[in-house]
Write a protein that holds these residues in place. Structure first.
Motif, PDB file in Angstrom:
ATOM      1  N   PRO A  75      54.536  50.111  -5.845  1.00 29.31           N
ATOM      2  CA  PRO A  75      53.475  50.456  -4.837  1.00 29.31           C
ATOM      3  C   PRO A  75      54.149  49.738  -3.457  1.00 29.31           C
ATOM      4  CG  PRO A  75      52.911  48.688  -6.341  1.00 29.31           C
ATOM      5  CD  PRO A  75      54.094  49.241  -6.822  1.00 29.31           C
TER       6      PRO A  75
ATOM      7  N   VAL B 232      53.955  52.155   0.687  1.00 31.55           N
ATOM      8  CA  VAL B 232      52.877  52.172   1.577  1.00 31.55           C
ATOM      9  C   VAL B 232      53.420  51.624   2.877  1.00 31.55           C
ATOM     10  CG1 VAL B 232      50.864  51.782  -0.229  1.00 31.55           C
ATOM     11  CG2 VAL B 232      51.898  49.879   0.703  1.00 31.55           C
TER      12      VAL B 232
ATOM     13  N   CYS C 186      47.303  53.199  -4.498  1.00 27.38           N
ATOM     14  CA  CYS C 186      48.074  54.300  -4.404  1.00 27.38           C
ATOM     15  C   CYS C 186      47.577  55.264  -5.240  1.00 27.38           C
ATOM     16  CB  CYS C 186      49.570  53.906  -4.917  1.00 27.38           C
ATOM     17  SG  CYS C 186      50.495  52.942  -3.590  1.00 27.38           S
TER      18      CYS C 186
END
Length: 276
Positions: free
Chosen positions: A99, A103, A162
């Motif tokens: 993750p 991002v 996510c």
């Protein structure tokens, strides 16, 4: 007609060169074909390095195969026009294993979850906060985290953000690339309960890319086994799951701790729902 399919897909990466010799890179995928039906829960099982994550990126349009075709509702995604591509991006979402790299560290959680709402939906901006709050509830996160940045969250919390982002445009298919493997057992159960509800209520399809046979056995209806860049087995999921290919048998023989009663109950409910 398949919702999403691959026809004879092959792929590889650039070869390595040194001053003394050329090192040709072996192909990552070789002549892979598969079909994903609307509302299907499909497992893509294989050991690390077998090519399953590369296949997931090709299916979601993040990479272009060197040979073969990926089709979305019967149309090659390489030929989609702008409206067609937007429809594809809205209906096919992906959650990655890491993750942190998925991002923007400069955005808050609210901004991250709102990205697909801005670019892929017609939802008015004034309604975005309510949708973000709804999605945070769905993945079990407190509303106050909407104002936090990625470095302020744990890995498990960020992975759930996510997942919330993938759910935001109400997709028809979610590709989960080892997306729940790094969550603790309690959160895995929570996420699978959420996915079960989405499958039951709105018919969302899932592609679970994983090396964890337990997850496939308890959530998927069909499993594909990969080995050395090829699909070596395609069979319905039974409990207990038995696989015939050498690659599948090696995964079956791996020593993994048993899932608790909650997972068993989830699998039993999925079986009952699929029959009824």
């Amino acid at each position: 007609m398949s919702f999403l399919s691959a026809d004879g897909v092959s792929h590889g990466y650039a070869s390595r060169r040194s001053l003394l010799r050329h090192h040709p890179a072996p192909p990552v995928l070789e002549a892979v074909s598969l079909d994903i039906a609307q509302g299907e829960t499909l497992g893509l099982l294989g050991r690390s390095g077998c090519g399953k994550s590369t296949l997931a990126r090709l299916l979601t349009g993040l990479e272009t195969p060197r040979q073969g075709t990926v089709r979305f509702q019967g149309k090659a995604i390489s030929t989609l026009d702008k409206p067609g591509w937007q429809a594809f991006r809205r209906q096919v979402q992906m959650v990655f294993q890491d993750p942190q790299s998925a991002v923007n560290p400069r955005l808050t959680m609210a901004d991250i979850i709102s990205e697909p709402l801005i670019h892929l939906t017609d939802l008015p901006r004034a309604q975005h906060p309510a949708r973000v709050a709804e999605l945070l509830d769905a993945v079990g996160l407190a509303h106050r985290l909407a104002r936090r940045y990625p470095f302020e969250l744990s890995g498990g919390q960020l992975q759930r953000v996510c997942i919330a982002r993938a759910l935001a445009p109400r997709p028809s298919l979610i590709v989960l690339d080892e997306a729940v493997s790094n969550l603790d057992l309690h959160l895995q159960i929570q996420m699978l309960e959420l996915f079960t509800a989405l499958k039951r209520d709105v018919g969302v399809a899932f592609l679970f890319v994983t090396h964890d046979l337990r997850l496939v056995e308890r959530f998927c209806s069909r499993v594909l086994v990969m080995g050395a860049g090829r699909l070596v087995e395609d069979r319905p999921v039974t409990s207990p799951l038995t696989l015939e290919s050498p690659e599948g048998q090696a995964l079956c023989q791996a020593v993994l701790p048993a899932f608790p009663a909650q997972m068993t109950a989830l699998r039993e409910r999925l079986t009952i729902e699929s029959v009824s």
